[in-house]
Design a protein around this motif. Structure first.
Motif, PDB file in Angstrom:
ATOM      1  N   ASN A   1       1.888  -2.702   3.330  1.00 39.89           N
ATOM      2  CA  ASN A   1       1.671  -2.419   1.912  1.00 39.89           C
ATOM      3  C   ASN A   1       0.583  -1.380   1.671  1.00 39.89           C
ATOM      4  O   ASN A   1       0.288  -1.064   0.523  1.00 39.89           O
ATOM      5  CB  ASN A   1       1.292  -3.695   1.156  1.00 39.89           C
ATOM      6  CG  ASN A   1       2.451  -4.652   1.033  1.00 39.89           C
ATOM      7  OD1 ASN A   1       3.607  -4.243   1.008  1.00 39.89           O
ATOM      8  ND2 ASN A   1       2.147  -5.934   0.965  1.00 39.89           N
ATOM      9  N   PHE A   2      -0.049  -0.873   2.743  1.00 41.61           N
ATOM     10  CA  PHE A   2      -1.157   0.070   2.566  1.00 41.61           C
ATOM     11  C   PHE A   2      -0.704   1.288   1.775  1.00 41.61           C
ATOM     12  O   PHE A   2       0.284   1.932   2.092  1.00 41.61           O
ATOM     13  CB  PHE A   2      -1.720   0.516   3.917  1.00 41.61           C
ATOM     14  CG  PHE A   2      -2.841   1.507   3.797  1.00 41.61           C
ATOM     15  CD1 PHE A   2      -4.037   1.153   3.198  1.00 41.61           C
ATOM     16  CD2 PHE A   2      -2.702   2.801   4.281  1.00 41.61           C
ATOM     17  CE1 PHE A   2      -5.076   2.059   3.079  1.00 41.61           C
ATOM     18  CE2 PHE A   2      -3.731   3.721   4.180  1.00 41.61           C
ATOM     19  CZ  PHE A   2      -4.919   3.350   3.570  1.00 41.61           C
ATOM     20  N   ASP A   3      -1.439   1.566   0.711  1.00 42.90           N
ATOM     21  CA  ASP A   3      -1.159   2.720  -0.132  1.00 42.90           C
ATOM     22  C   ASP A   3      -2.490   3.173  -0.720  1.00 42.90           C
ATOM     23  O   ASP A   3      -2.991   2.570  -1.680  1.00 42.90           O
ATOM     24  CB  ASP A   3      -0.174   2.340  -1.235  1.00 42.90           C
ATOM     25  CG  ASP A   3       0.250   3.524  -2.095  1.00 42.90           C
ATOM     26  OD1 ASP A   3      -0.427   4.582  -2.061  1.00 42.90           O
ATOM     27  OD2 ASP A   3       1.244   3.382  -2.824  1.00 42.90           O
ATOM     28  N   LEU A   4      -3.051   4.213  -0.152  1.00 45.43           N
ATOM     29  CA  LEU A   4      -4.371   4.675  -0.564  1.00 45.43           C
ATOM     30  C   LEU A   4      -4.402   5.050  -2.043  1.00 45.43           C
ATOM     31  O   LEU A   4      -5.420   4.875  -2.706  1.00 45.43           O
ATOM     32  CB  LEU A   4      -4.816   5.852   0.310  1.00 45.43           C
ATOM     33  CG  LEU A   4      -6.271   6.269   0.225  1.00 45.43           C
ATOM     34  CD1 LEU A   4      -7.209   5.082   0.439  1.00 45.43           C
ATOM     35  CD2 LEU A   4      -6.564   7.362   1.231  1.00 45.43           C
ATOM     36  N   ARG A   5      -3.287   5.520  -2.589  1.00 51.27           N
ATOM     37  CA  ARG A   5      -3.239   5.862  -4.019  1.00 51.27           C
ATOM     38  C   ARG A   5      -3.332   4.619  -4.892  1.00 51.27           C
ATOM     39  O   ARG A   5      -3.797   4.688  -6.027  1.00 51.27           O
ATOM     40  CB  ARG A   5      -1.967   6.634  -4.350  1.00 51.27           C
ATOM     41  CG  ARG A   5      -1.938   8.036  -3.726  1.00 51.27           C
ATOM     42  CD  ARG A   5      -0.573   8.614  -3.805  1.00 51.27           C
ATOM     43  NE  ARG A   5       0.312   7.692  -3.065  1.00 51.27           N
ATOM     44  CZ  ARG A   5       1.619   7.753  -3.031  1.00 51.27           C
ATOM     45  NH1 ARG A   5       2.243   8.666  -3.695  1.00 51.27           N
ATOM     46  NH2 ARG A   5       2.333   6.895  -2.326  1.00 51.27           N
ATOM     47  N   ARG A   6      -2.879   3.474  -4.375  1.00 46.44           N
ATOM     48  CA  ARG A   6      -2.918   2.228  -5.151  1.00 46.44           C
ATOM     49  C   ARG A   6      -4.106   1.342  -4.787  1.00 46.44           C
ATOM     50  O   ARG A   6      -4.351   0.337  -5.460  1.00 46.44           O
ATOM     51  CB  ARG A   6      -1.613   1.452  -4.938  1.00 46.44           C
ATOM     52  CG  ARG A   6      -0.421   2.182  -5.539  1.00 46.44           C
ATOM     53  CD  ARG A   6       0.859   1.430  -5.331  1.00 46.44           C
ATOM     54  NE  ARG A   6       0.881   0.243  -6.189  1.00 46.44           N
ATOM     55  CZ  ARG A   6       1.770  -0.727  -6.082  1.00 46.44           C
ATOM     56  NH1 ARG A   6       2.717  -0.668  -5.154  1.00 46.44           N
ATOM     57  NH2 ARG A   6       1.738  -1.763  -6.874  1.00 46.44           N
ATOM     58  N   ALA A   7      -4.824   1.706  -3.716  1.00 45.58           N
ATOM     59  CA  ALA A   7      -5.990   0.915  -3.307  1.00 45.58           C
ATOM     60  C   ALA A   7      -6.971   0.846  -4.471  1.00 45.58           C
ATOM     61  O   ALA A   7      -7.284   1.853  -5.098  1.00 45.58           O
ATOM     62  CB  ALA A   7      -6.648   1.535  -2.084  1.00 45.58           C
ATOM     63  N   GLY A   8      -7.398  -0.356  -4.767  1.00 44.27           N
ATOM     64  CA  GLY A   8      -8.266  -0.591  -5.917  1.00 44.27           C
ATOM     65  C   GLY A   8      -7.533  -1.262  -7.059  1.00 44.27           C
ATOM     66  O   GLY A   8      -8.155  -1.686  -8.029  1.00 44.27           O
ATOM     67  N   THR A   9      -6.209  -1.382  -6.943  1.00 44.90           N
ATOM     68  CA  THR A   9      -5.428  -2.034  -7.996  1.00 44.90           C
ATOM     69  C   THR A   9      -4.910  -3.403  -7.570  1.00 44.90           C
ATOM     70  O   THR A   9      -4.337  -4.117  -8.383  1.00 44.90           O
ATOM     71  CB  THR A   9      -4.216  -1.169  -8.417  1.00 44.90           C
ATOM     72  OG1 THR A   9      -3.327  -1.022  -7.312  1.00 44.90           O
ATOM     73  CG2 THR A   9      -4.667   0.200  -8.903  1.00 44.90           C
ATOM     74  N   GLY A  10      -5.106  -3.759  -6.310  1.00 44.91           N
ATOM     75  CA  GLY A  10      -4.562  -5.017  -5.802  1.00 44.91           C
ATOM     76  C   GLY A  10      -5.603  -6.108  -5.650  1.00 44.91           C
ATOM     77  O   GLY A  10      -6.808  -5.890  -5.825  1.00 44.91           O
ATOM     78  N   ASN A  11      -5.109  -7.284  -5.308  1.00 49.24           N
ATOM     79  CA  ASN A  11      -5.942  -8.474  -5.127  1.00 49.24           C
ATOM     80  C   ASN A  11      -5.379  -9.310  -3.992  1.00 49.24           C
ATOM     81  O   ASN A  11      -4.401  -8.940  -3.357  1.00 49.24           O
ATOM     82  CB  ASN A  11      -5.952  -9.316  -6.412  1.00 49.24           C
ATOM     83  CG  ASN A  11      -6.778  -8.719  -7.508  1.00 49.24           C
ATOM     84  OD1 ASN A  11      -7.920  -8.352  -7.301  1.00 49.24           O
ATOM     85  ND2 ASN A  11      -6.201  -8.620  -8.697  1.00 49.24           N
TER      86      ASN A  11
END
Length: 184
Positions: free
Chosen positions: A90-100
């Protein structure tokens, strides 16, 4: 009688040391910077937040999670176990910071501890009761506007020089990450 008192005192000291050790976690940082950062958890101040961070650390959820938001002179943010784990599909640097994590959000435990250099505080959305897995470490003493707005749950007691060297960016290209986060 003296032997018995000595034995009781020794047992007390061993128990106290074990309790103290459980309140210390070590983050091994890797990437551009490599080093160990010792964290003292403040369970008496923010018990639910400390419990959450300990659980995620002990289960390995923070391992390989990148520092996705690092603002020079302000803070280094990490802890997105959903999109920020560089060893996960699931690693996605563009979405990092939006998950929990998959765990429920935490109710705030705001306290009077200031956001100063080395403070660990839980990140959240605009909802005060939305902290989950993400946290940040303050670089300096100029974040008092966060006081009583975010839950302080720990402090760096050793290795702050490694936090200072974490690659800056929002996100940085090829960001530094938590190699491991565990009890001492």
């Amino acid at each position: 009688m003296i032997m018995r008192i000595s034995f009781i005192l020794l047992c007390f000291l061993v128990a106290a040391k074990a309790t103290l050790a459980s309140d210390i976690l070590v983050i091994e940082v890797g990437g551009q910077v490599s080093g160990k950062v010792e964290i003292e958890l403040l369970e008496d101040i923010a018990p639910k937040h400390v419990e959450r961070v300990k659980y995620l650390a002990e289960t390995g959820a923070y391992n390989n999670v990148v520092f996705h938001r690092v603002i020079d002179g302000f803070m280094a943010q990490t802890g997105d176990v959903q999109f920020g784990n560089s060893s996960n599909n699931n690693f996605d640097l563009r979405r990092a910071g939006t998950g929990n994590s998959d765990l429920p959000d935490l109710k705030q435990e705001f306290n009077d501890l200031p956001h100063v250099r080395g403070t660990l505080s839980m990140a959240r959305t605009s909802d005060p009761n939305s902290a989950n897995s993400q946290f940040f470490i303050c670089f300096n003493n100029e974040a008092s506007y966060l006081d009583r707005q975010y839950t302080v749950f720990g402090k760096v007691i050793e290795g702050m020089e490694f936090v200072d060297m974490i690659k800056k960016g929002e996100p940085a290209s090829d960001p530094d990450k938590i190699i491991s986060f565990k009890s001492q």
